[in-house]
Scaffold this motif. Structure first.
Motif, PDB file in Angstrom:
ATOM      1  N   ALA A   1       0.830  -1.212   0.000  1.00  0.00           N
ATOM      2  CA  ALA A   1       0.000   0.000   0.000  1.00  0.00           C
ATOM      3  C   ALA A   1       0.861   1.257   0.000  1.00  0.00           C
ATOM      4  O   ALA A   1       0.463   2.303  -0.540  1.00  0.00           O
ATOM      5  N   GLY A   2       2.054   1.156   0.563  1.00  0.00           N
ATOM      6  CA  GLY A   2       2.965   2.290   0.604  1.00  0.00           C
ATOM      7  C   GLY A   2       3.464   2.727  -0.766  1.00  0.00           C
ATOM      8  O   GLY A   2       3.995   3.832  -0.916  1.00  0.00           O
ATOM      9  N   LEU A   3       3.278   1.876  -1.781  1.00  0.00           N
ATOM     10  CA  LEU A   3       3.666   2.264  -3.145  1.00  0.00           C
ATOM     11  C   LEU A   3       2.706   3.291  -3.731  1.00  0.00           C
ATOM     12  O   LEU A   3       3.041   3.974  -4.709  1.00  0.00           O
ATOM     13  N   GLY A   4       1.491   3.375  -3.166  1.00  0.00           N
ATOM     14  CA  GLY A   4       0.517   4.343  -3.654  1.00  0.00           C
ATOM     15  C   GLY A   4      -0.146   3.960  -4.965  1.00  0.00           C
ATOM     16  O   GLY A   4      -0.674   4.821  -5.675  1.00  0.00           O
TER      17      GLY A   4
ATOM     18  N   LYS B   1      -3.020   2.193  -7.344  1.00  0.00           N
ATOM     19  CA  LYS B   1      -4.407   1.773  -7.341  1.00  0.00           C
ATOM     20  C   LYS B   1      -4.480   0.306  -7.743  1.00  0.00           C
ATOM     21  O   LYS B   1      -3.600  -0.180  -8.465  1.00  0.00           O
ATOM     22  N   PRO B   2      -5.517  -0.422  -7.287  1.00  0.00           N
ATOM     23  CA  PRO B   2      -5.637  -1.831  -7.693  1.00  0.00           C
ATOM     24  C   PRO B   2      -5.634  -1.979  -9.215  1.00  0.00           C
ATOM     25  O   PRO B   2      -6.347  -1.277  -9.921  1.00  0.00           O
ATOM     26  N   GLY B   3      -4.759  -2.848  -9.692  1.00  0.00           N
ATOM     27  CA  GLY B   3      -4.642  -3.070 -11.131  1.00  0.00           C
ATOM     28  C   GLY B   3      -3.644  -2.173 -11.821  1.00  0.00           C
ATOM     29  O   GLY B   3      -3.271  -2.419 -12.975  1.00  0.00           O
ATOM     30  N   GLU B   4      -3.186  -1.110 -11.126  1.00  0.00           N
ATOM     31  CA  GLU B   4      -2.216  -0.200 -11.734  1.00  0.00           C
ATOM     32  C   GLU B   4      -0.849  -0.875 -11.808  1.00  0.00           C
ATOM     33  O   GLU B   4      -0.433  -1.585 -10.886  1.00  0.00           O
ATOM     34  N   ALA B   5      -0.136  -0.624 -12.879  1.00  0.00           N
ATOM     35  CA  ALA B   5       1.176  -1.250 -13.078  1.00  0.00           C
ATOM     36  C   ALA B   5       2.211  -0.658 -12.135  1.00  0.00           C
ATOM     37  O   ALA B   5       2.282   0.560 -11.957  1.00  0.00           O
ATOM     38  N   MET B   6       3.024  -1.528 -11.525  1.00  0.00           N
ATOM     39  CA  MET B   6       4.144  -1.047 -10.732  1.00  0.00           C
ATOM     40  C   MET B   6       5.295  -0.716 -11.671  1.00  0.00           C
ATOM     41  O   MET B   6       5.385  -1.251 -12.784  1.00  0.00           O
ATOM     42  N   THR B   7       6.170   0.161 -11.231  1.00  0.00           N
ATOM     43  CA  THR B   7       7.301   0.561 -12.062  1.00  0.00           C
ATOM     44  C   THR B   7       8.551  -0.219 -11.678  1.00  0.00           C
ATOM     45  O   THR B   7       8.637  -0.801 -10.598  1.00  0.00           O
TER      46      THR B   7
ATOM     47  N   ALA C   1      11.449  -0.972  -3.372  1.00  0.00           N
ATOM     48  CA  ALA C   1      10.683  -0.450  -2.237  1.00  0.00           C
ATOM     49  C   ALA C   1       9.890  -1.538  -1.518  1.00  0.00           C
ATOM     50  O   ALA C   1       9.022  -1.225  -0.702  1.00  0.00           O
ATOM     51  N   LEU C   2      10.189  -2.807  -1.806  1.00  0.00           N
ATOM     52  CA  LEU C   2       9.448  -3.917  -1.209  1.00  0.00           C
ATOM     53  C   LEU C   2      10.397  -4.901  -0.517  1.00  0.00           C
ATOM     54  O   LEU C   2      10.420  -6.097  -0.821  1.00  0.00           O
ATOM     55  N   PRO C   3      11.175  -4.439   0.466  1.00  0.00           N
ATOM     56  CA  PRO C   3      12.136  -5.337   1.118  1.00  0.00           C
ATOM     57  C   PRO C   3      11.475  -6.477   1.883  1.00  0.00           C
ATOM     58  O   PRO C   3      11.985  -7.608   1.879  1.00  0.00           O
ATOM     59  N   LEU C   4      10.349  -6.212   2.565  1.00  0.00           N
ATOM     60  CA  LEU C   4       9.680  -7.279   3.310  1.00  0.00           C
ATOM     61  C   LEU C   4       9.133  -8.352   2.369  1.00  0.00           C
ATOM     62  O   LEU C   4       9.180  -9.547   2.673  1.00  0.00           O
TER      63      LEU C   4
END
Length: 458
Positions: free
Chosen positions: A298-301, A303-309, A315-318
Motif C-alpha cells: 500500500a505504501g507504493l501508492g 491503485k488496484p490493477g495499476e502497473a508497478m514501475t 521499495a518492497l524489502p519485506l
C-alpha cells in the motif's frame, strides 16, 4: 579440506568402481534401483536420516549410480564456488537431464559456460527487464482480476502453473502461445517428470520416452520461430537471444538458442511455479505476514490493477524477504549434482575422480543450528542484521558461484509484481484443519494442488 592438484583439462566422466567408494559410510539400498524410491517418496526425511546415521559425507545409490552426498554450507561452498574447476555440472546433470535439456546453461562447464552466460546476460539487463515487467504487470493483473471475480476455494498449484506458462510465453516469447498452450505445457511436464524417472532409457511406454517426445516438440517449436524473430526483432527474451552474439561477434547458433530457450522456459515455468506456490502457501497460513506485506505494498501508492514501475521493485524489502523465506522452506531445486573432475578430500574422506557428488539445499535450509525453529515461516531471518555472520552458502535457493541462477532478478521481479497485484485484491486463507502434503523432488509441488480460499479485499 584439501584438493589434489591435477590438470583441470583431464575431466573424468566415468564413475569409479563402487569398491573405490566403499570406505565412505552409507547405505546403497536395494539392488539395481538403490534408494531411488525412498528418495522420491521423502527426500527431506531421507537426507536427514542419512545425515544422522552417517554424518555430513555419505554414500548412497540413486537413479542408477552410487554417489556421495556432502551436507552443509561448507559443502555448498566447496561445490558451488569451485574456483579450481573441480566439479563438472555438465557431467553431474548429464545422466538426469542430458536427453531432455542438453546444453542448457546449467549443463555447460567452465570457459564454455562463461562464454554462453555472457552472451545470454544481455537478455537480463535493465532495458529488457523493464520490457518484461510491463508484460508481467498486465498478465498478472488480468489473471488476478479473474480470481477476484470468482472468489472461494481454488487449487493454487495448477493456477500458478498456467499463470507462469502464460507469463513465460509473453515475457520470453513476446506472444501468447495460444492454441499450442496445452501441448507445450504437456511437453514441459513430461520432460520434468522424465528427469527423475527410475528407468533412464526412452523405452516405449516409459516416462523417459514421453519426455524425449516432449523435447522433440519443444525443439520443433523454437526452431520454427528463430528465423522469424531474427527477421522482425522484438523486445522479448527470445528475440534478444536471437540477436545475441559471442565475444567474436558471431550470432548464437540455432541449436544453442533452442537449447537455451528450452531450458530457460522450463526454469521460468516449473521452478517459478513451485516458488510462487510456496509463497502463497506461506502467506495463506500466516495472516499476520500477509497483512504486513499488504501494508508495505500500500505504501507504493498504486491503485488496484495499476502497473508497478521498475524503480518500485526496491521499495518492497519485506516482500523480498518473505519470498526468500518461502524458498528456504522449499527450495525449488532441492538437490544439486556434480561430477568430480579430480580426486579431492572433504571432512577427512578421499573421494576419487569421476564420482557423482551431490549437495542438498533442502537439508541446509533446515539445519536448526543455522535456522532456529527451521519449519517456521519467518521472513525476518533475512534482515541485514540476521544475515550478518551467517555462512554465505547457508541459503542457496538460486545456487551459487559461476552457476548462480542467471534469472534470479527476473524471479524476484515476478514474485514482487505478483504479490502487489494479488494482495491488493485478494485475502488468502486455508480451509479449516487443512494440511497440504508436498512432493519435494525433483521440484516441490503440493500433491493435492494446494487448496486456498480467496476473498476480495474490501
Amino acid at each position: 579440506m584439501s584438493i589434489q592438484a591435477a590438470d583441470s583439462s583431464l575431466i573424468a566422466t566415468l564413475p569409479p568402481p563402487r569398491s573405490a567408494l566403499a570406505h565412505i559410510p552409507g547405505d546403497e539400498g536395494w539392488p539395481i534401483i538403490g534408494r531411488t524410491l525412498h528418495v522420491l517418496a521423502d527426500p527431506k526425511g531421507q537426507v536427514e536420516m542419512m545425515g544422522r546415521l552417517y554424518g555430513p559425507v555419505y554414500r548412497s545409490r540413486v537413479l542408477g549410480e552410487t554417489s556421495i552426498t556432502l551436507l552443509g554450507p561448507e559443502a555448498n561452498e566447496l561445490v558451488l564456488f569451485d574456483n579450481t574447476k573441480l566439479f563438472s555440472s555438465t557431467h553431474g546433470w548429464g545422466s538426469i537431464l542430458g536427453l531432455l535439456f542438453p546444453r542448457g546453461l546449467m549443463m555447460l562447464d567452465f570457459d564454455e559456460h562463461r562464454l554462453h552466460r555472457k552472451a545470454l546476460s544481455v537478455a537480463f539487463k535493465a532495458g529488457p527487464m523493464q520490457s518484461y515487467l510491463a508484460e508481467l504487470n498486465s498478465g498478472i493483473a488480468r489473471r488476478v482480476a479473474q480470481w477476484r471475480a470468482q472468489p472461494g476455494e481454488m487449487l493454487c498449484y495448477p493456477a500458478m502453473k498456467q499463470l507462469t506458462l502464460d507469463l513465460a510465453a509473453t515475457s520470453f516469447l513476446g506472444t501468447a502461445i495460444g492454441a499450442e498452450t496445452a501441448e507445450v505445457n504437456a511437453a514441459f511436464v513430461d520432460m520434468v517428470a522424465a528427469s527423475v524417472a527410475p528407468i533412464r532409457k526412452p523405452w516405449p511406454g516409459t516416462a523417459m520416452a514421453r519426455g524425449v517426445r516432449g523435447r522433440k516438440r519443444i525443439v520443433a517449436y523454437f526452431s520454427e520461430q528463430i528465423p522469424i524473430r531474427r527477421a522482425k526483432g522484438g523486445d522479448d527474451l527470445f528475440s534478444h537471444l536471437c540477436r545475441a552474439t559471442h565475444e567474436d561477434g558471431a550470432l548464437l547458433s540455432t541449436q544453442d538458442i533452442v537449447d537455451h530457450m528450452s531450458f530457460l522456459m522450463m526454469a521460468a515455468h516449473d521452478t517459478l511455479t513451485s516458488s510462487l506456490t510456496s509463497f502463497v502457501a506461506a502467506l495463506a497460513a500466516d495472516p499476520h505476514w500477509q497483512q504486513r506485506l499488504r501494508e508495505e505494498i500500500a505504501g507504493l501508492g498504486l491503485k488496484p490493477g495499476e502497473a508497478m514501475t521498475f524503480e518500485q521493485l526496491d521499495a518492497l524489502p519485506l516482500t523480498e524477504m518473505a519470498f526468500k523465506e518461502a524458498m528456504r522452506l522449499r527450495p525449488p531445486v532441492p538437490s544439486l549434482p556434480r561430477r568430480a573432475t579430480r580426486e579431492f578430500t572433504f571432512k577427512g574422506y578421499t573421494i576419487p575422480a569421476g564420482t557423482m557428488v551431490a549437495i542438498n539445499p533442502l537439508y541446509t535450509h533446515h539445519m536448526p543450528e543455522i535456522w532456529p525453529d527451521p519449519d517456521r515461516f519467518d521472513p525476518l531471518r533475512f534482515t541485514d542484521e540476521a544475515q550478518r555472520g551467517r555462512h554465505r552458502f547457508a541459503w542457496v535457493a538460486y545456487g551459487g558461484g559461476a552457476h548462480m541462477c542467471l534469472g534470479l532478478n527476473f524471479a524476484y521481479m515476478q514474485a514482487k509484481c505478483f504479490a502487489v497485484h494479488l494482495l491488493q485484491n485478494l485475502s488468502l486463507g486455508l480451509p479449516p484443519n487443512y494440511q497440504s502434503s508436498w512432493q519435494m523432488w525433483p521440484i516441490p509441488k503440493p500433491k493435492d494442488g494446494l487448496r486456498v480460499n480467496m476473498a476480495p479485499v474490501k
